[in-house]
Design a protein around this motif. Structure first.
Motif, PDB file in Angstrom:
ATOM      1  N   GLU A  65      20.037   5.840  -4.569  1.00 43.52           N
ATOM      2  CA  GLU A  65      19.772   4.954  -3.437  1.00 43.52           C
ATOM      3  C   GLU A  65      18.330   5.086  -2.957  1.00 43.52           C
ATOM      4  N   HIS A  66      17.849   6.308  -2.842  1.00 47.52           N
ATOM      5  CA  HIS A  66      16.484   6.526  -2.361  1.00 47.52           C
ATOM      6  C   HIS A  66      15.456   6.031  -3.373  1.00 47.52           C
ATOM      7  N   ILE A  67      15.686   6.280  -4.640  1.00 48.67           N
ATOM      8  CA  ILE A  67      14.775   5.799  -5.686  1.00 48.67           C
ATOM      9  C   ILE A  67      14.710   4.274  -5.645  1.00 48.67           C
ATOM     10  N   SER A  68      15.835   3.617  -5.425  1.00 45.03           N
ATOM     11  CA  SER A  68      15.883   2.157  -5.331  1.00 45.03           C
ATOM     12  C   SER A  68      15.022   1.657  -4.174  1.00 45.03           C
ATOM     13  N   VAL A  69      15.110   2.318  -3.026  1.00 44.16           N
ATOM     14  CA  VAL A  69      14.307   1.939  -1.859  1.00 44.16           C
ATOM     15  C   VAL A  69      12.827   2.111  -2.174  1.00 44.16           C
ATOM     16  N   LEU A  70      12.454   3.223  -2.784  1.00 48.74           N
ATOM     17  CA  LEU A  70      11.058   3.461  -3.121  1.00 48.74           C
ATOM     18  C   LEU A  70      10.533   2.410  -4.099  1.00 48.74           C
ATOM     19  N   GLU A  71      11.331   2.073  -5.107  1.00 50.27           N
ATOM     20  CA  GLU A  71      10.917   1.055  -6.079  1.00 50.27           C
ATOM     21  C   GLU A  71      10.713  -0.301  -5.409  1.00 50.27           C
ATOM     22  N   ARG A  72      11.603  -0.659  -4.475  1.00 50.71           N
ATOM     23  CA  ARG A  72      11.463  -1.922  -3.759  1.00 50.71           C
ATOM     24  C   ARG A  72      10.196  -1.928  -2.906  1.00 50.71           C
ATOM     25  N   ARG A  73       9.909  -0.829  -2.241  1.00 51.43           N
ATOM     26  CA  ARG A  73       8.712  -0.747  -1.410  1.00 51.43           C
ATOM     27  C   ARG A  73       7.440  -0.820  -2.245  1.00 51.43           C
ATOM     28  N   ILE A  74       7.444  -0.179  -3.398  1.00 49.42           N
ATOM     29  CA  ILE A  74       6.283  -0.245  -4.291  1.00 49.42           C
ATOM     30  C   ILE A  74       6.068  -1.676  -4.759  1.00 49.42           C
ATOM     31  N   ALA A  75       7.137  -2.350  -5.148  1.00 50.16           N
ATOM     32  CA  ALA A  75       7.037  -3.750  -5.586  1.00 50.16           C
ATOM     33  C   ALA A  75       6.497  -4.622  -4.453  1.00 50.16           C
ATOM     34  N   ASP A  76       6.963  -4.408  -3.228  1.00 47.44           N
ATOM     35  CA  ASP A  76       6.474  -5.161  -2.069  1.00 47.44           C
ATOM     36  C   ASP A  76       4.978  -4.930  -1.871  1.00 47.44           C
ATOM     37  N   MET A  77       4.538  -3.696  -1.966  1.00 47.19           N
ATOM     38  CA  MET A  77       3.124  -3.388  -1.771  1.00 47.19           C
ATOM     39  C   MET A  77       2.256  -4.043  -2.841  1.00 47.19           C
ATOM     40  N   ARG A 108       3.336  -7.660   0.335  1.00 49.04           N
ATOM     41  CA  ARG A 108       4.339  -7.770   1.405  1.00 49.04           C
ATOM     42  C   ARG A 108       4.460  -6.438   2.129  1.00 49.04           C
ATOM     43  N   ASN A 109       4.698  -6.540   3.435  1.00 47.42           N
ATOM     44  CA  ASN A 109       4.926  -5.342   4.266  1.00 47.42           C
ATOM     45  C   ASN A 109       3.787  -4.329   4.168  1.00 47.42           C
ATOM     46  N   VAL A 110       2.570  -4.842   4.048  1.00 46.32           N
ATOM     47  CA  VAL A 110       1.392  -3.974   4.017  1.00 46.32           C
ATOM     48  C   VAL A 110       0.591  -4.272   5.280  1.00 46.32           C
ATOM     49  N   HIS A 111       0.289  -3.235   6.033  1.00 49.18           N
ATOM     50  CA  HIS A 111      -0.433  -3.404   7.289  1.00 49.18           C
ATOM     51  C   HIS A 111      -1.667  -2.518   7.284  1.00 49.18           C
ATOM     52  N   VAL A 112      -2.772  -3.056   7.794  1.00 49.18           N
ATOM     53  CA  VAL A 112      -4.010  -2.301   7.885  1.00 49.18           C
ATOM     54  C   VAL A 112      -4.159  -1.818   9.328  1.00 49.18           C
ATOM     55  N   HIS A 113      -4.468  -0.552   9.473  1.00 48.82           N
ATOM     56  CA  HIS A 113      -4.651   0.038  10.787  1.00 48.82           C
ATOM     57  C   HIS A 113      -6.054   0.622  10.881  1.00 48.82           C
ATOM     58  N   GLU A 114      -6.574   0.676  12.094  1.00 43.95           N
ATOM     59  CA  GLU A 114      -7.881   1.291  12.287  1.00 43.95           C
ATOM     60  C   GLU A 114      -7.767   2.785  12.066  1.00 43.95           C
ATOM     61  N   LEU A 115      -8.832   3.351  11.512  1.00 42.96           N
ATOM     62  CA  LEU A 115      -8.884   4.776  11.256  1.00 42.96           C
ATOM     63  C   LEU A 115      -9.094   5.512  12.572  1.00 42.96           C
ATOM     64  N   ILE A 116      -8.321   6.535  12.803  1.00 48.56           N
ATOM     65  CA  ILE A 116      -8.462   7.363  13.998  1.00 48.56           C
ATOM     66  C   ILE A 116      -9.295   8.572  13.604  1.00 48.56           C
ATOM     67  N   THR A 117     -10.364   8.815  14.334  1.00 49.19           N
ATOM     68  CA  THR A 117     -11.225   9.969  14.038  1.00 49.19           C
ATOM     69  C   THR A 117     -11.270  10.903  15.230  1.00 49.19           C
ATOM     70  N   ASP A 118     -11.641  12.118  14.990  1.00 47.28           N
ATOM     71  CA  ASP A 118     -11.795  13.094  16.075  1.00 47.28           C
ATOM     72  C   ASP A 118     -13.045  12.763  16.872  1.00 47.28           C
TER      73      ASP A 118
END
Length: 60
Positions: free
Chosen positions: A32-44, A48-58
């Protein structure tokens, strides 16, 4: 745990050729977990379902 109890536990484990205690598999590698990971990789890969966020620095 007394010495006699430890000796008995070790003797039982040796006779059964098993590890004392419960041993379970790692759920990370479940089908089940491998299936979820494979689906997420295919989406990326298709963007799909890829979000860009600003880098947080110290702060200096």
């Amino acid at each position: 745990m007394g010495q006699d109890t430890r000796d008995t536990s070790l003797r039982q484990a040796t006779n059964k050729e098993t590890i004392p205690g419960e041993v379970s598999g790692d759920s990370f590698y479940s089908a089940e977990h491998i299936s979820v990971l494979e689906r997420r990789i295919a989406d990326m890969k298709v963007g799909r379902n890829v979000h860009v966020h600003e880098l947080i620095t110290d702060a200096e």
